[in-house]
Design an enzyme around this catalytic site. Structure first.
Site, PDB file in Angstrom:
ATOM      1  N   LYS A  74      89.534  44.191  53.437  1.00  0.00           N
ATOM      2  CA  LYS A  74      88.985  43.990  54.784  1.00  0.00           C
ATOM      3  C   LYS A  74      88.540  45.320  55.380  1.00  0.00           C
ATOM      4  O   LYS A  74      89.161  46.355  55.148  1.00  0.00           O
ATOM      5  CB  LYS A  74      90.064  43.354  55.662  1.00  0.00           C
ATOM      6  CG  LYS A  74      89.661  43.092  57.115  1.00  0.00           C
ATOM      7  CD  LYS A  74      90.816  42.435  57.860  1.00  0.00           C
ATOM      8  CE  LYS A  74      90.451  42.123  59.302  1.00  0.00           C
ATOM      9  NZ  LYS A  74      90.306  43.349  60.122  1.00  0.00           N
ATOM     10  N   SER A 124      83.521  43.764  57.909  1.00  0.00           N
ATOM     11  CA  SER A 124      84.066  43.795  59.267  1.00  0.00           C
ATOM     12  C   SER A 124      84.043  45.209  59.820  1.00  0.00           C
ATOM     13  O   SER A 124      84.156  46.179  59.078  1.00  0.00           O
ATOM     14  CB  SER A 124      85.519  43.277  59.233  1.00  0.00           C
ATOM     15  OG  SER A 124      86.204  43.571  60.415  1.00  0.00           O
ATOM     16  N   HIS A 152      86.215  45.748  62.522  1.00  0.00           N
ATOM     17  CA  HIS A 152      87.504  45.734  63.222  1.00  0.00           C
ATOM     18  C   HIS A 152      87.319  45.869  64.732  1.00  0.00           C
ATOM     19  O   HIS A 152      87.904  46.746  65.376  1.00  0.00           O
ATOM     20  CB  HIS A 152      88.403  46.853  62.701  1.00  0.00           C
ATOM     21  CG  HIS A 152      89.860  46.494  62.745  1.00  0.00           C
ATOM     22  ND1 HIS A 152      90.660  46.510  61.629  1.00  0.00           N
ATOM     23  CD2 HIS A 152      90.657  46.083  63.753  1.00  0.00           C
ATOM     24  CE1 HIS A 152      91.886  46.144  61.956  1.00  0.00           C
ATOM     25  NE2 HIS A 152      91.904  45.884  63.246  1.00  0.00           N
TER      26      HIS A 152
END
Length: 298
Positions: A171, A193, A195
């Site tokens: 991730k 992503s 975040h």
């Protein structure tokens, strides 16, 4: 012309810059579209997954477990972020197909122990969010007193091995370079992503999706996170090449009504996705492509 450096705003602007062309006439009407997703030998009702969140007890009692229950009731894959071992055990007892995401701790022993606990507890996959290694104050990150560090490709390969055959998901990938290294390390999926805007002026995940997909070259699944608010957002990501998406903040307010609220919100998004698929002539997730997309200048 004025420009923003707010990454969350940039992400929303890119979502909204993508237009969708309907196609109503079909050679064969097959009924309403099927949104079921097959992934690593399991089948889910939807490509919409819950994001890897933490500390949800601030929203409702047993918030982490209620979040998982909502995903289970929806027939969706569930991601979980930071939590204590007993809290993860409670989540896994809900029966939700749960992916445990581990922080990039400085101490490798901590990482291996967390992976082992998740594997033995019945998680369906494990992974790491690599973007929590650097803080915003010019040093390495420290999360609740736990020191973090960047990881090498060889270290990532060791974490993949520690997963004992379970899929490993990385991730926080937002570049083709990181995607290539994740594939080299043996990752099963890339979670694209930023975040929630960890750094100003970061490129939106969808903006990078085509480049990352090319770098992965079919060797790993691609999941996208950040800013998903509707079934239309989900459709745009799938049309650009994502296999699935994660939704987090959009589900926070519904979580006040516990698992039922999460399930209802996910159901609504999935129904919106079904509607858009029907209006663009796609009968299954596998059929969706970018032929119906048009782009305004961003």
């Amino acid at each position: 012309m004025s420009f923003t450096t707010n990454t969350d705003v940039l992400t929303r602007e890119f979502f909204d810059s993508i237009m969708v062309t309907p196609r109503y006439i079909q050679d064969e009407v097959k009924g309403l579209p099927d949104t079921s997703l097959s992934l690593w030998g399991r089948t889910y009702k939807t490509p919409i997954m819950t994001a890897a969140l933490s500390h949800l007890h601030n929203i409702c009692d047993n918030g982490m477990a209620e979040f998982a229950k909502g995903a289970k009731e929806m027939g969706a894959m569930h991601f979980v972020g930071m939590c204590e071992e007993d809290e993860l055990d409670e989540i896994l007892r809900t029966g939700a197909d749960t992916v445990k995401i581990v922080k990039p701790h400085e101490n490798d022993e901590v990482i291996f122990n967390k992976i082992k606990h998740a594997v033995e507890g019945g998680a369906v996959a494990v992974g790491m969010d690599i973007d929590h290694a650097i803080s915003g104050n010019g040093g390495y990150d420290n999360v609740f007193g736990l020191p973090m560090r960047p990881k090498t490709t060889s270290q990532m390969a060791e974490y993949v091995k520690a997963a004992s055959g379970l899929p490993f998901i990385v991730k926080g990938v937002l570049s083709s370079s990181d995607a290539e290294k994740c594939v080299e390390a043996g990752a099963s999926a890339i979670l694209v992503s930023h975040h929630h805007g960890m750094m100003a002026s970061m490129t939106p995940p969808l903006y990078m999706l085509s480049e990352i997909k090319e770098a992965v070259n079919g060797k790993a699944k691609i999941i996208v996170d950040c800013g998903f608010e509707s079934g239309m957002d989900v459709f745009k990501a799938l049309a650009m090449g994502a296999d699935a998406v994660c939704v987090g903040r959009k589900l926070m307010d519904p979580l006040k009504n516990k698992a039922e609220g999460v399930r209802e919100a996910m159901e609504q998004m999935n129904n919106e996705l079904i509607t858009i698929m029907a209006r663009t002539g796609f009968n299954s997730l596998e059929e969706i492509d970018s032929s119906v997309l048009r782009f305004r200048s961003f």
